[in-house]
Design a protein around this motif. Structure first.
Motif, PDB file in Angstrom:
ATOM      1  N   GLY A 104       0.790  -1.337  -0.103  1.00  0.00           N
ATOM      2  CA  GLY A 104      -0.208  -0.014   0.036  1.00  0.00           C
ATOM      3  C   GLY A 104       0.847   1.236   0.003  1.00  0.00           C
ATOM      4  N   ALA A 105       2.039   1.181   0.429  1.00  0.00           N
ATOM      5  CA  ALA A 105       2.776   2.408   0.551  1.00  0.00           C
ATOM      6  C   ALA A 105       3.750   2.626  -0.945  1.00  0.00           C
ATOM      7  CB  ALA A 105       3.958   2.234   1.679  1.00  0.00           C
ATOM      8  N   VAL A 106       3.762   3.963  -1.274  1.00  0.00           N
ATOM      9  CA  VAL A 106       4.740   4.059  -2.327  1.00  0.00           C
ATOM     10  C   VAL A 106       6.064   4.141  -1.930  1.00  0.00           C
ATOM     11  CG1 VAL A 106       5.215   5.818  -3.828  1.00  0.00           C
ATOM     12  CG2 VAL A 106       2.680   5.680  -3.316  1.00  0.00           C
ATOM     13  N   VAL A 107       6.933   3.457  -2.778  1.00  0.00           N
ATOM     14  CA  VAL A 107       8.286   3.341  -2.274  1.00  0.00           C
ATOM     15  C   VAL A 107       8.988   3.788  -3.664  1.00  0.00           C
ATOM     16  CG1 VAL A 107      10.210   2.057  -1.742  1.00  0.00           C
ATOM     17  CG2 VAL A 107       7.880   1.361  -0.807  1.00  0.00           C
ATOM     18  N   ALA A 108       9.866   4.879  -3.356  1.00  0.00           N
ATOM     19  CA  ALA A 108      10.674   5.616  -4.567  1.00  0.00           C
ATOM     20  C   ALA A 108      11.964   5.224  -4.452  1.00  0.00           C
ATOM     21  CB  ALA A 108      10.425   7.075  -4.601  1.00  0.00           C
ATOM     22  N   THR A 109      12.578   4.727  -5.612  1.00  0.00           N
ATOM     23  CA  THR A 109      14.005   4.820  -5.619  1.00  0.00           C
ATOM     24  C   THR A 109      14.594   6.117  -6.192  1.00  0.00           C
ATOM     25  OG1 THR A 109      13.714   2.613  -6.581  1.00  0.00           O
ATOM     26  CG2 THR A 109      15.839   3.423  -7.080  1.00  0.00           C
ATOM     27  N   LYS A 110      15.613   6.500  -5.564  1.00  0.00           N
ATOM     28  CA  LYS A 110      15.920   7.846  -5.535  1.00  0.00           C
ATOM     29  C   LYS A 110      17.415   8.079  -5.357  1.00  0.00           C
ATOM     30  CE  LYS A 110      16.738  11.602  -2.885  1.00  0.00           C
ATOM     31  NZ  LYS A 110      16.783  12.837  -3.685  1.00  0.00           N
ATOM     32  N   PRO A 111      18.341   8.561  -6.376  1.00  0.00           N
ATOM     33  CA  PRO A 111      19.606   8.710  -6.253  1.00  0.00           C
ATOM     34  C   PRO A 111      20.014   9.893  -5.301  1.00  0.00           C
ATOM     35  CG  PRO A 111      18.995   9.316  -8.468  1.00  0.00           C
ATOM     36  CD  PRO A 111      17.885   9.002  -7.752  1.00  0.00           C
ATOM     37  N   LYS A 112      21.117   9.462  -4.408  1.00  0.00           N
ATOM     38  CA  LYS A 112      21.608  10.413  -3.235  1.00  0.00           C
ATOM     39  C   LYS A 112      23.047  10.754  -3.694  1.00  0.00           C
ATOM     40  CE  LYS A 112      20.344   9.166   0.778  1.00  0.00           C
ATOM     41  NZ  LYS A 112      20.040   9.841   2.098  1.00  0.00           N
ATOM     42  N   PHE A 113      23.603  11.520  -2.836  1.00  0.00           N
ATOM     43  CA  PHE A 113      24.938  11.858  -2.779  1.00  0.00           C
ATOM     44  C   PHE A 113      25.369  11.894  -4.430  1.00  0.00           C
ATOM     45  CE2 PHE A 113      24.620   9.632   0.992  1.00  0.00           C
ATOM     46  CZ  PHE A 113      24.864  10.434   2.036  1.00  0.00           C
ATOM     47  N   ALA A 114      24.664  12.775  -5.140  1.00  0.00           N
ATOM     48  CA  ALA A 114      24.948  13.010  -6.674  1.00  0.00           C
ATOM     49  C   ALA A 114      25.236  11.813  -7.288  1.00  0.00           C
ATOM     50  CB  ALA A 114      26.233  13.837  -6.796  1.00  0.00           C
ATOM     51  N   GLY A 115      24.321  10.597  -7.088  1.00  0.00           N
ATOM     52  CA  GLY A 115      24.156   9.551  -7.612  1.00  0.00           C
ATOM     53  C   GLY A 115      25.216   8.577  -7.415  1.00  0.00           C
ATOM     54  N   LYS A 116      26.154   8.663  -6.188  1.00  0.00           N
ATOM     55  CA  LYS A 116      27.112   7.754  -5.846  1.00  0.00           C
ATOM     56  C   LYS A 116      26.514   6.783  -4.891  1.00  0.00           C
ATOM     57  CE  LYS A 116      29.840  11.626  -5.112  1.00  0.00           C
ATOM     58  NZ  LYS A 116      30.904  12.115  -3.990  1.00  0.00           N
ATOM     59  N   ALA A 117      25.086   6.815  -4.429  1.00  0.00           N
ATOM     60  CA  ALA A 117      24.363   6.002  -3.961  1.00  0.00           C
ATOM     61  C   ALA A 117      22.771   6.011  -4.344  1.00  0.00           C
ATOM     62  CB  ALA A 117      24.429   6.111  -2.263  1.00  0.00           C
ATOM     63  N   VAL A 118      22.017   4.937  -4.119  1.00  0.00           N
ATOM     64  CA  VAL A 118      20.519   4.889  -4.475  1.00  0.00           C
ATOM     65  C   VAL A 118      19.950   4.649  -3.059  1.00  0.00           C
ATOM     66  CG1 VAL A 118      18.996   3.850  -6.036  1.00  0.00           C
ATOM     67  CG2 VAL A 118      21.159   4.488  -6.839  1.00  0.00           C
ATOM     68  N   ALA A 119      18.894   5.295  -2.768  1.00  0.00           N
ATOM     69  CA  ALA A 119      18.000   5.064  -1.773  1.00  0.00           C
ATOM     70  C   ALA A 119      16.764   4.567  -2.044  1.00  0.00           C
ATOM     71  CB  ALA A 119      17.989   6.235  -0.865  1.00  0.00           C
ATOM     72  N   HIS A 120      16.236   3.735  -1.137  1.00  0.00           N
ATOM     73  CA  HIS A 120      14.571   3.294  -1.402  1.00  0.00           C
ATOM     74  C   HIS A 120      13.950   4.244  -0.145  1.00  0.00           C
ATOM     75  CE1 HIS A 120      15.503   0.343  -4.574  1.00  0.00           C
ATOM     76  NE2 HIS A 120      16.519   0.282  -3.815  1.00  0.00           N
ATOM     77  N   ILE A 121      12.914   4.756  -0.625  1.00  0.00           N
ATOM     78  CA  ILE A 121      12.310   5.800   0.361  1.00  0.00           C
ATOM     79  C   ILE A 121      10.722   5.482   0.178  1.00  0.00           C
ATOM     80  CG2 ILE A 121      11.610   8.433   1.100  1.00  0.00           C
ATOM     81  CD1 ILE A 121      14.650   8.846   0.173  1.00  0.00           C
ATOM     82  N   ALA A 122       9.992   5.308   1.509  1.00  0.00           N
ATOM     83  CA  ALA A 122       8.781   4.958   1.340  1.00  0.00           C
ATOM     84  C   ALA A 122       8.233   6.125   2.034  1.00  0.00           C
ATOM     85  CB  ALA A 122       8.540   3.699   2.224  1.00  0.00           C
ATOM     86  N   ALA A 123       6.940   6.389   1.510  1.00  0.00           N
ATOM     87  CA  ALA A 123       6.041   7.732   1.924  1.00  0.00           C
ATOM     88  C   ALA A 123       5.233   7.024   3.049  1.00  0.00           C
ATOM     89  CB  ALA A 123       5.113   8.040   1.035  1.00  0.00           C
ATOM     90  N   SER A 124       4.902   7.443   4.283  1.00  0.00           N
ATOM     91  CA  SER A 124       4.118   6.887   5.242  1.00  0.00           C
ATOM     92  C   SER A 124       2.526   7.612   5.490  1.00  0.00           C
ATOM     93  CB  SER A 124       4.736   6.982   6.746  1.00  0.00           C
ATOM     94  OG  SER A 124       5.417   8.226   6.799  1.00  0.00           O
TER      95      SER A 124
END
Ligand code: FAD
Ligand code: AMP
Lengths: 325, 249
Positions: free
Chosen positions: A131-151
């Motif tokens: 049910g939660a939206v989970v986004a893949t999003k680059p961080k640290f100028a693309g040196k890492a990729v985060a998975h972030i969920a909206a609550s």
């Protein structure tokens, strides 16, 4: 309820009339996928003159909400925010999606603040998990990729070029939404056109970038000619911008623009970590450099070890015949 | 002209990122920290605007770990007048950060709030507009030119290859894009003076998070490079590969 998806689409208002901007089809495609995953409907908000180019229904929009009026001739934050808030109140969406452009990032965050919604910025992929939206999003100028969920209900901006447009045709009915825009606290004084017509770097499919290896601004025509031959936008390293050879707006990298085109051609650019930060998510990278040890070759798919002044004219010539054949 | 500048302590742009054992943050072993580059530009611009006005102050504000005192002192050494530090050790998402900054800023006097366009760790470009909304202020993000004329600021930014010049009612939140100002290096005199400038520590509620960072990973490795000869035939083979193998032409 709360399964609906609302997308906000930017339009440009050129002399040829209103047109949806390029990322519209990408945002609609991502919105359709979310709406399907959640079992909701997909509504698109369009402000100003309605762009009647059929993109909306083609990419899966169920309904178009249209807000018009004098305040919507050109994008200004106070009026756009009022329209988006009215559309949110009308459709009660779980997710609001817009593109992560200059205007989209500003509007998305501002309205998230005003409506108390969770904000996820610059997503490159979206899924629904439990049910939660989970986004893949680059961080640290693309040196890492985060998975972030909206609550909870959220607003997500989507990086241009990240989601390939897909078709899901249907008839999108248009409904007018009446909005009284607030007094504008930010007003347009004037628009200064660019000295030369530039393709927007962050939205471009192909980019040719030049670095200090070009030797001086007098050699920039080598970059521009190749860009023209390939129908590409052109960018620059910071060394070039700092030296005053090219304007700030063309800088790619950690303190310039983050780009993810299908094709990035780096010419006479060493490939410093801050430059890579802005372009390493490009689909295909071609590098031209006379130093075989240049770090740019570590991220390149194709590497040409040679002098830019020899390679670029060859490549430009070849591209002209290749693309016209 | 009273200006508040929001600055963040971030990992140095040179950092080679490694994911920490928790799978959600980066390994900070051996990592250097700096003031986020766009925040430096914002501090510089604030100092220039104050000096041009001939009156007023520049207050730098951060929400961050105790160690972020270093970045506040850097801003003071550049020429800011005072600093406010809300000490929060944990990473916060954009909603919580903006909410915390609002708490720190509420009740203070200001004509203008400057942020960086984006912090080079989160890369959200969100906290400025979120903060503007929280404070009920107008906002212009990605500004590369700024002048102030009484109660109005004139902000320039690039949209779709054109430059917009906007009139903005003050107070407002404006975020700094490259080109706004070139940050100065603090001289020895500035560094000495900074030690005596006021740095206030305040409390804030940092629980306004609405997103959860579930995991962090490195981007997929890129394929090995194919070498192309710098000849006409080489160019032909490159274009063919770009069209047939990569489908980008
Ligand atoms: C906080 C911070 C932020 C930064 N942000 C950015 C950013 O956003 N973007 C960015 O680009 N940089 C950024 N930098 C700067 C970065 O570290 C590099 O200094 C910069 O990218 C170097 O630019 P360059 O590759 O054009 O020049 P150089 O490093 O001088 O490299 C020139 C390259 O050209 C090659 N060359 C020379 N002559 C020829 C020839 N005739 N033919 C072929 N090749 C040739 C050389 O072998 C060399 O590899 C940042 C730095 C810092 C500290
Ligand atoms: N923890 C923080 N403390 C102070 N200012 C911040 C903080 N996080 C973000 N900012 C400000 O908001 C800008 C945008 O940050 P972000 O939305 O994270 O990219 C930064 O350049 C800072 O000016």
């Amino acid at each position: 309820m709360m399964a609906n998806v609302l997308i906000y689409l930017e339009t440009s208002h050129g002399s040829a009339g209103a047109a949806l901007k390029k990322p519209a089809a990408e945002v609609a495609t991502a919105g359709r996928a979310l709406a399907d995953a959640k079992g909701g409907t997909l509504t698109a908000l369009v402000t100003g003159a309605l762009a009647a180019d059929g993109v909306l229904g083609r990419h899966g929009v169920d309904e178009v909400l249209h807000v018009d009026g004098e305040a919507y001739g050109r994008h200004l934050l106070d009026a756009q925010a009022a329209a988006l808030e009215a559309a949110i109140a009308d459709t009660q969406p779980d997710v609001v999606l817009l593109s992560a452009t200059v205007l989209g990032k500003e509007l998305g965050a501002y309205v998230a603040g005003r409506t108390g919604r969770a904000l996820i910025s610059d997503a490159v992929a979206l899924t629904v998990e439990g049910g939660a939206v989970v986004a893949t999003k680059p961080k640290f100028a693309g040196k890492a990729v985060a998975h972030i969920a909206a609550s909870g209900p959220c607003i997500v901006s989507l990086r241009p070029n990240a989601v390939p447009p897909a078709e899901s045709p249907r008839e999108a009915k248009t409904r007018t939404l009446a909005v009284t825009p607030p007094a504008a606290r930010v007003r347009l004084r004037e628009v200064v056109p660019a000295a030369e017509k530039r393709l927007e770097l962050t939205e471009a499919d192909r980019i040719i970038s030049g670095g200090r290896g070009l030797g001086g601004p007098e050699h920039w025509s080598e970059i521009l000619d190749l860009a023209t031959a390939l129908g590409a936008a052109h960018g620059a390293s910071r060394a070039v911008v700092d030296a005053g050879w090219r304007p700030h707006a063309e800088q790619v990298g950690q303190t310039g623009k983050t780009v993810s085109p299908k094709l990035y051609v780096a010419c006479g650019i060493s490939g410093a970590i801050q430059h890579l930060a802005g372009m390493s998510s490009s689909k295909v990278i071609v590098a031209v450099n006379k130093d075989p040890e240049a770090p740019i070759f570590r991220v390149a798919d194709y590497g040409i070890i040679g002098d830019v002044h020899e390679v670029l004219p060859l490549l430009t010539e070849a591209a002209r015949t290749f693309l016209s054949a | 002209m009273k200006i508040i500048v929001c600055v963040k302590r971030v990992v140095d742009t040179e950092t080679r990122v490694k994911v920490a054992a928790d799978g959600r943050s980066i390994d900070l072993g051996g990592v250097q920290f700096i003031m986020a580059p766009y925040d430096e530009m914002a501090v510089e611009k604030a100092i220039q605007l104050r000096d041009a006005a001939g009156t007023g102050s520049v207050t730098v504000v951060t929400v961050g770990p105790a160690a972020a005192t270093k970045e506040l002192r850097t801003a003071l050494a550049m020429g800011a007048d005072d600093a406010v530090h809300a000490v929060v050790e944990a990473r916060m998402g954009p909603n919580a950060t903006a909410e915390a900054l609002k708490q720190v800023i509420d009740g203070r006097e200001y004509d203008l709030i400057l942020c960086g366009k984006q912090a080079t760790d989160e890369d959200d470009a969100a906290v400025g507009p979120l903060l503007a909304a929280a404070l009920g202020l107008p906002c212009v993000a990605f500004v590369h030119g700024l002048t102030v004329d009484g109660r109005t600021a004139i902000a320039e930014r690039e949209v779709d290859g054109e430059t917009e010049r906007l009139d903005v009612d003050l107070p407002a939140v404006i975020t700094a894009q490259k080109g706004l100002a070139e940050a100065r290096y603090p001289g020895l005199k500035g560094i000495m003076a900074a030690k005596k400038k006021p740095l206030e520590t305040v409390a804030c509620d940092a629980t306004g998070g609405k997103t959860e960072l579930r995991s962090l990973e490195l981007p997929p490795a890129r394929a090995a490079m194919v070498k192309i000869e710098p000849t006409a035939a080489g160019m032909q083979s490159l274009l063919t590969a770009l069209r047939n193998d990569k489908k980008v032409l």
